[in-house]
Design a protein around this motif. Sequence first.
Motif, PDB file in Angstrom:
ATOM      1  N   PHE A 180       3.845  -5.798  -4.340  1.00 53.49           N
ATOM      2  CA  PHE A 180       2.798  -5.155  -3.965  1.00 53.49           C
ATOM      3  C   PHE A 180       3.425  -3.905  -3.038  1.00 53.49           C
ATOM      4  CE2 PHE A 180      -0.110  -3.629  -0.548  1.00 53.49           C
ATOM      5  CZ  PHE A 180      -0.819  -3.304  -1.257  1.00 53.49           C
ATOM      6  N   GLN A 181       4.420  -4.105  -2.220  1.00 49.03           N
ATOM      7  CA  GLN A 181       5.101  -3.075  -1.403  1.00 49.03           C
ATOM      8  C   GLN A 181       5.781  -2.356  -2.041  1.00 49.03           C
ATOM      9  OE1 GLN A 181       4.285  -2.956   1.850  1.00 49.03           O
ATOM     10  NE2 GLN A 181       3.092  -4.588   1.713  1.00 49.03           N
ATOM     11  N   ARG A 182       6.490  -2.598  -3.403  1.00 49.90           N
ATOM     12  CA  ARG A 182       7.129  -1.824  -4.019  1.00 49.90           C
ATOM     13  C   ARG A 182       6.337  -0.731  -4.670  1.00 49.90           C
ATOM     14  NH1 ARG A 182       8.212  -0.708  -8.983  1.00 49.90           N
ATOM     15  NH2 ARG A 182       6.469  -2.454  -9.596  1.00 49.90           N
ATOM     16  N   ARG A 183       5.130  -1.394  -5.335  1.00 51.43           N
ATOM     17  CA  ARG A 183       4.214  -0.329  -6.075  1.00 51.43           C
ATOM     18  C   ARG A 183       3.703   0.423  -4.893  1.00 51.43           C
ATOM     19  NH1 ARG A 183       0.139  -3.345  -7.833  1.00 51.43           N
ATOM     20  NH2 ARG A 183       0.686  -5.422  -7.429  1.00 51.43           N
ATOM     21  N   ALA A 234       4.807   1.578  -2.239  1.00 53.95           N
ATOM     22  CA  ALA A 234       5.753   2.635  -1.960  1.00 53.95           C
ATOM     23  C   ALA A 234       5.954   3.758  -3.007  1.00 53.95           C
ATOM     24  CB  ALA A 234       6.993   2.038  -1.485  1.00 53.95           C
ATOM     25  N   ALA A 235       5.716   3.319  -4.317  1.00 55.41           N
ATOM     26  CA  ALA A 235       5.915   4.117  -5.162  1.00 55.41           C
ATOM     27  C   ALA A 235       4.676   5.153  -5.239  1.00 55.41           C
ATOM     28  CB  ALA A 235       6.042   3.538  -6.647  1.00 55.41           C
ATOM     29  N   HIS A 236       3.571   4.599  -5.149  1.00 55.19           N
ATOM     30  CA  HIS A 236       2.445   5.351  -5.249  1.00 55.19           C
ATOM     31  C   HIS A 236       2.066   6.228  -4.046  1.00 55.19           C
ATOM     32  CE1 HIS A 236      -1.901   5.975  -6.058  1.00 55.19           C
ATOM     33  NE2 HIS A 236      -2.004   5.978  -4.712  1.00 55.19           N
ATOM     34  N   GLU A 237       2.801   5.712  -2.937  1.00 60.26           N
ATOM     35  CA  GLU A 237       2.640   6.851  -1.874  1.00 60.26           C
ATOM     36  C   GLU A 237       3.563   7.985  -1.938  1.00 60.26           C
ATOM     37  OE1 GLU A 237       3.495   4.300   1.737  1.00 60.26           O
ATOM     38  OE2 GLU A 237       1.022   3.649   1.645  1.00 60.26           O
ATOM     39  N   ALA A 238       4.759   7.677  -2.590  1.00 62.78           N
ATOM     40  CA  ALA A 238       5.707   8.653  -2.854  1.00 62.78           C
ATOM     41  C   ALA A 238       5.002   9.745  -3.723  1.00 62.78           C
ATOM     42  CB  ALA A 238       6.927   7.997  -3.381  1.00 62.78           C
ATOM     43  N   GLU A 239       4.310   9.126  -4.775  1.00 57.51           N
ATOM     44  CA  GLU A 239       3.812  10.163  -5.721  1.00 57.51           C
ATOM     45  C   GLU A 239       2.511  10.813  -5.110  1.00 57.51           C
ATOM     46  OE1 GLU A 239       2.850  12.010  -9.346  1.00 57.51           O
ATOM     47  OE2 GLU A 239       4.342  11.071  -9.012  1.00 57.51           O
ATOM     48  N   GLN A 240       1.795  10.354  -4.245  1.00 59.98           N
ATOM     49  CA  GLN A 240       0.710  10.908  -3.675  1.00 59.98           C
ATOM     50  C   GLN A 240       1.341  11.971  -3.092  1.00 59.98           C
ATOM     51  OE1 GLN A 240      -2.596  10.842  -4.166  1.00 59.98           O
ATOM     52  NE2 GLN A 240      -1.775   9.698  -5.920  1.00 59.98           N
TER      53      GLN A 240
END
Length: 359
Positions: free
Chosen positions: A174-177, A179-185
Motif C-alpha cells: 500500500f505504501q509503495r502504491r 507513494a507512486a500515486h502521490e508522485a504522479e499527482q
Amino acid sequence: MASPAFRHDAAVLLAIIGRSERSLTPVRSVVGTWAVINVNVPSRKMIESAAAALQGAGLVVIDEEWRLRPTADGARLRRTPRRVSARELPSAIEKVLPPLIPDPSVVLPHEIYAAALDHHRHPKPLLPRWVTAPFRCAKKAEPRAAEPERAPVISKGPSTSTEFLAELAANPEFQRRRAAHEAEQSKRRAAFAAAEAPILKDLRAAGFAAESVWDFVNTSDPYPDALPILLAHLKRGGYPNRVMESLGRAVAVKPMVAHWDDLVALYQNPRSSGEETGVAVALAACATKAQFDELLSLAADDSRDSTRIFFLRTLKRIDRARGTAFVESRVEDPVLGPEATHLTKQAAAARRRRERRDG
C-alpha cells in the motif's frame, strides 16, 4: 488540505458507490442516492470535484461511461465504519479519508449529468399494485422453510478506523502504491500550476493575490480590474482544457456584456471543450434583453453540443414570454429536452401555487 465541505462531498460519494471493487455505479444512481443520504440534489460540480478528489487519492476509478468503481483501498476504507446508519456513513468515512487533492483532468460531461438529473426528476413509474398483486399473493401463500441457524460472523478485518490506518501504515505494498500515486499527482499539479503561471503572473502584477484562476470562479467579491486580464488570456488560448474552462467561468459576470462579440466569437470557434463550456457560462451570465435574439440563435443551433443548456434559464429571465415559448418548444429535443422539461414543469408548479394563493 481540502475544506470540510469538500471532504464531506467526497465521503458522500464514496459511501454511495458500494463496497466491492467489482461494483460500477453510474451517475444516475449517484444523483438519486445522494439526494436521499444528504437531503439535497448534488450539482455537476459537486460530483465532479468529489470524484476528482477520490480518483486523485487512488480510492476510485472512473471508466469511459463515467461509472465509478472503488479501488481495493477505496473498498477497504468504505467497509471500515461499522454499525452506522446510511445517513451517518458519510461522516464516519470522512474521519478516515486521507488528504484529498482533486485530479484536474477529471471532467463530468454535461450530457451525462443532465441525463442523470432528468432520470432523478422524472423516474419511470413503477408497475401498478393490481399488476403485481397475483405475484405478491402467491408469494405469501408459499410456506417458508425453516432457516438453519447461522453461526455468528466473526470479522477478520480492522474493527476501528485507528486499526485500519495502522494496518495501512504497516502494509509495504500500500505504501509503495501510495507513494507512486502521490508522485504522479505531484507531477500533475506541477503541470497545472505551470500552465496557469503566465495568467497568475499578470494577475499578481495587477494586485490580485490569486493561487489559481478558479479562485475567481468561487468568489462573490467583484473583480472588475481582473476581467481584462482574464479575457486576454481566454482569447489567447493554448492552455489545458481545465484552465480554459476556468478562464471562461471566471469572466461569467454581468460587466462582460461589453465584450459580448468577443465571447460569441470564442463560443462559435472553440479550441477545446473546456473553452466552450466556460464561454457558454459567461454568455449566459452577462446577456441582457439586447442580446436575446443572438442568444436564442445560439441556443437553437443544433450543430452545437449540450453547452446550450446554460442559455435556457437566461432566455426566460431576459424575455419571459419569448424565452418561455422557446423552452417549451424544446421539451422533446434530445439535447435540451431534460432541462427544458424541468424548467417547464417548474414554471407550471409556480403558476399553480400562485393560483391557489390568489384563488
